[in-house]
Each structure stands twice: as C-alpha cells, then as structure tokens.
Design a protein around this motif. Structure first.
Motif, PDB file in Angstrom:
ATOM      1  N   ASP A  75       0.824  -1.219   0.000  1.00  0.00           N
ATOM      2  CA  ASP A  75       0.000   0.000   0.000  1.00  0.00           C
ATOM      3  C   ASP A  75       0.853   1.262   0.000  1.00  0.00           C
ATOM      4  N   ALA A  76       2.007   1.164   0.680  1.00  0.00           N
ATOM      5  CA  ALA A  76       2.853   2.344   0.828  1.00  0.00           C
ATOM      6  C   ALA A  76       3.919   2.402  -0.266  1.00  0.00           C
ATOM      7  N   GLY A  77       4.066   1.323  -1.024  1.00  0.00           N
ATOM      8  CA  GLY A  77       5.094   1.288  -2.066  1.00  0.00           C
ATOM      9  C   GLY A  77       6.502   1.272  -1.515  1.00  0.00           C
ATOM     10  N   GLY A  78       6.677   0.726  -0.324  1.00  0.00           N
ATOM     11  CA  GLY A  78       8.026   0.673   0.254  1.00  0.00           C
ATOM     12  C   GLY A  78       8.006   0.099   1.663  1.00  0.00           C
ATOM     13  N   VAL A  79       9.084   0.322   2.381  1.00  0.00           N
ATOM     14  CA  VAL A  79       9.239  -0.224   3.730  1.00  0.00           C
ATOM     15  C   VAL A  79       8.618   0.730   4.750  1.00  0.00           C
ATOM     16  N   THR A  80       7.849   0.167   5.670  1.00  0.00           N
ATOM     17  CA  THR A  80       7.215   0.973   6.723  1.00  0.00           C
ATOM     18  C   THR A  80       7.465   0.324   8.084  1.00  0.00           C
ATOM     19  N   ASP A  81       6.937   0.959   9.118  1.00  0.00           N
ATOM     20  CA  ASP A  81       7.026   0.416  10.477  1.00  0.00           C
ATOM     21  C   ASP A  81       6.467  -1.001  10.573  1.00  0.00           C
ATOM     22  N   ARG A  82       5.501  -1.295   9.747  1.00  0.00           N
ATOM     23  CA  ARG A  82       4.904  -2.635   9.772  1.00  0.00           C
ATOM     24  C   ARG A  82       5.950  -3.683   9.398  1.00  0.00           C
ATOM     25  N   ASP A  83       6.809  -3.347   8.448  1.00  0.00           N
ATOM     26  CA  ASP A  83       7.870  -4.279   8.041  1.00  0.00           C
ATOM     27  C   ASP A  83       8.924  -4.404   9.132  1.00  0.00           C
ATOM     28  N   ILE A  84       9.228  -3.299   9.773  1.00  0.00           N
ATOM     29  CA  ILE A  84      10.249  -3.322  10.829  1.00  0.00           C
ATOM     30  C   ILE A  84       9.757  -4.157  12.012  1.00  0.00           C
ATOM     31  N   ARG A  85       8.497  -3.978  12.363  1.00  0.00           N
ATOM     32  CA  ARG A  85       7.944  -4.804  13.455  1.00  0.00           C
ATOM     33  C   ARG A  85       7.976  -6.282  13.085  1.00  0.00           C
ATOM     34  N   MET A  86       7.613  -6.579  11.846  1.00  0.00           N
ATOM     35  CA  MET A  86       7.625  -7.977  11.390  1.00  0.00           C
ATOM     36  C   MET A  86       9.061  -8.521  11.377  1.00  0.00           C
ATOM     37  N   ALA A  87      10.011  -7.727  10.913  1.00  0.00           N
ATOM     38  CA  ALA A  87      11.419  -8.147  10.864  1.00  0.00           C
ATOM     39  C   ALA A  87      11.924  -8.460  12.284  1.00  0.00           C
ATOM     40  N   ARG A  88      11.529  -7.638  13.239  1.00  0.00           N
ATOM     41  CA  ARG A  88      11.968  -7.874  14.629  1.00  0.00           C
ATOM     42  C   ARG A  88      11.398  -9.180  15.164  1.00  0.00           C
ATOM     43  N   PHE A  89      10.135  -9.423  14.847  1.00  0.00           N
ATOM     44  CA  PHE A  89       9.526 -10.685  15.294  1.00  0.00           C
ATOM     45  C   PHE A  89      10.240 -11.873  14.634  1.00  0.00           C
ATOM     46  N   ILE A  90      10.523 -11.733  13.362  1.00  0.00           N
ATOM     47  CA  ILE A  90      11.220 -12.804  12.624  1.00  0.00           C
ATOM     48  C   ILE A  90      12.587 -13.075  13.250  1.00  0.00           C
ATOM     49  N   ASP A  91      13.319 -12.025  13.575  1.00  0.00           N
ATOM     50  CA  ASP A  91      14.642 -12.204  14.191  1.00  0.00           C
ATOM     51  C   ASP A  91      14.524 -12.935  15.533  1.00  0.00           C
ATOM     52  N   GLU A  92      13.498 -12.566  16.288  1.00  0.00           N
ATOM     53  CA  GLU A  92      13.287 -13.166  17.602  1.00  0.00           C
ATOM     54  C   GLU A  92      12.915 -14.649  17.450  1.00  0.00           C
ATOM     55  N   ALA A  93      11.957 -14.912  16.591  1.00  0.00           N
ATOM     56  CA  ALA A  93      11.493 -16.290  16.376  1.00  0.00           C
ATOM     57  C   ALA A  93      12.614 -17.151  15.794  1.00  0.00           C
ATOM     58  N   ALA A  94      13.360 -16.601  14.861  1.00  0.00           N
ATOM     59  CA  ALA A  94      14.449 -17.352  14.218  1.00  0.00           C
ATOM     60  C   ALA A  94      15.552 -17.638  15.235  1.00  0.00           C
ATOM     61  N   GLY A  95      15.870 -16.648  16.049  1.00  0.00           N
ATOM     62  CA  GLY A  95      16.898 -16.830  17.074  1.00  0.00           C
ATOM     63  C   GLY A  95      16.511 -17.918  18.057  1.00  0.00           C
ATOM     64  N   ALA A  96      15.238 -17.906  18.452  1.00  0.00           N
ATOM     65  CA  ALA A  96      14.753 -18.903  19.408  1.00  0.00           C
ATOM     66  C   ALA A  96      14.803 -20.310  18.821  1.00  0.00           C
ATOM     67  N   MET A  97      14.811 -20.390  17.481  1.00  0.00           N
ATOM     68  CA  MET A  97      14.819 -21.698  16.832  1.00  0.00           C
ATOM     69  C   MET A  97      16.178 -22.036  16.242  1.00  0.00           C
ATOM     70  N   GLY A  98      17.185 -21.291  16.667  1.00  0.00           N
ATOM     71  CA  GLY A  98      18.557 -21.621  16.282  1.00  0.00           C
ATOM     72  C   GLY A  98      18.906 -21.372  14.833  1.00  0.00           C
ATOM     73  N   ALA A  99      18.224 -20.422  14.208  1.00  0.00           N
ATOM     74  CA  ALA A  99      18.531 -20.120  12.803  1.00  0.00           C
ATOM     75  C   ALA A  99      19.877 -19.443  12.681  1.00  0.00           C
ATOM     76  N   LYS A 100      20.479 -19.657  11.517  1.00  0.00           N
ATOM     77  CA  LYS A 100      21.734 -18.969  11.203  1.00  0.00           C
ATOM     78  C   LYS A 100      21.457 -17.958  10.097  1.00  0.00           C
TER      79      LYS A 100
END
Lengths: 99, 99
Positions: free
Chosen positions: A74-99
């Motif tokens: 909708d915004a044609g680019g990166v917004t706070d929604r993406d940053i929040r999602m990226a942070r969750f992904i980093d947290e979830a991935a870290g908890a699952m031992g991702a590299k």
C-alpha cells in the motif's frame, strides 16, 4: 496508511537484513535452520502473526532454508509494519537456532 | 534410489503441472487461494506430508499465491516421489478451492 521509511535507515537497526536488489524498496533476510521441520515451524509462527496483523511476507523455502522479503504494498516501500515484522522474525528465528 | 522419469511423460497424468524452465528437470504448479490463510493452510498440509515422507517441495508464497517446484535431488530429476507429491498437492489444493 503507514509512512515509508528509507531502506538504509530501516536497516540500521536490523543488522541481519539487507536491501532487496530488485525494482522496489524492500528488505530481505536469508535464514538456515537445522532441517525442514525447524524451517517450517518458524514459517508457521510467522504466518500466525502475519495473518493476525494482516501483513504478509513474501517468502520461499527450500528444505532448511527460508528467504523472506518484507515490503508494504500500500505504501510502495518499507514501513514500520515491516520493521515490526522483521523484529519478530529475528526473535522467532533466534529462538529456533537459525543462522 | 528412485528411477528418473522423463518430464514430458510425468506431465501426461498431471494436467495442472508444467515443466520447469530452469536448468534441471522439475515440475511446477502455480496455485491461487482465496487468501493468505487458505494458502498457508494448504502449505501446512503439504509440509506435514513432506516431513513424513522426507521429500520436500521447493516453494514460494506471496499472499494467496503459492508456487511449487518438485524434483528429486538424489536422482537429478523427476521420480515417482514427485508424482505422488504432485497428486497429493492437487487433491489438497482442490479440496481448498485453489485455482
């Protein structure tokens, strides 16, 4: 509608992410897990959040590897929604031992 | 190790699938669901089978769309394992109203 954030600015606090090399502003992360089960378990956690907040990653999976692209159409680019999602992904991935 | 099957031969009984245009023998199908929830629900069904039979699709998802590629790495091409997986995918996708 959420305001667009400059990709370079967005990446300052997301060291595991990079800028998408394609034709639109987006951030990407490549992840590797122990096996398919772990990779899809991770995807399921992200999918549940994505469906809840109605903001969906573009992603691909090959066995233990997952590539995630985040952008706000909708915004044609990166917004706070993406940053929040990226942070969750980093947290979830870290908890699952991702590299 | 499973025997390789000629892609053209394999596609005769899989009208919804096509030949992968890339550098290795594989079959592909593009699916569209009602929304992300349906698409990821479909992927979850396939993932459970994939993990059970230890044969995994290469796939990507953007909102309601899923692209699936099947090939057997060990055999360097398409085998019965891919055909069985493709049939399950067609059944699961049909049951979930995929186009």
């Amino acid at each position: 509608m959420a305001d667009r954030i400059d990709v370079t600015e967005a990446l300052k606090d997301l060291p595991l992410w990079g800028a998408h090399g394609g034709d639109r502003p987006a951030i990407v992360r490549n992840l590797a897990f122990a096996d398919f089960n772990a990779a899809f378990g991770f995807m399921t956690r992200v999918a549940l959040l994505a469906d809840k907040v109605d903001h969906h990653p573009e992603w691909s999976n090959v066995y233990n590897r997952v590539e995630v692209l985040l952008t706000t159409h909708d915004a044609g680019g990166v917004t706070d929604r993406d940053i929040r999602m990226a942070r969750f992904i980093d947290e979830a991935a870290g908890a699952m031992g991702a590299k």
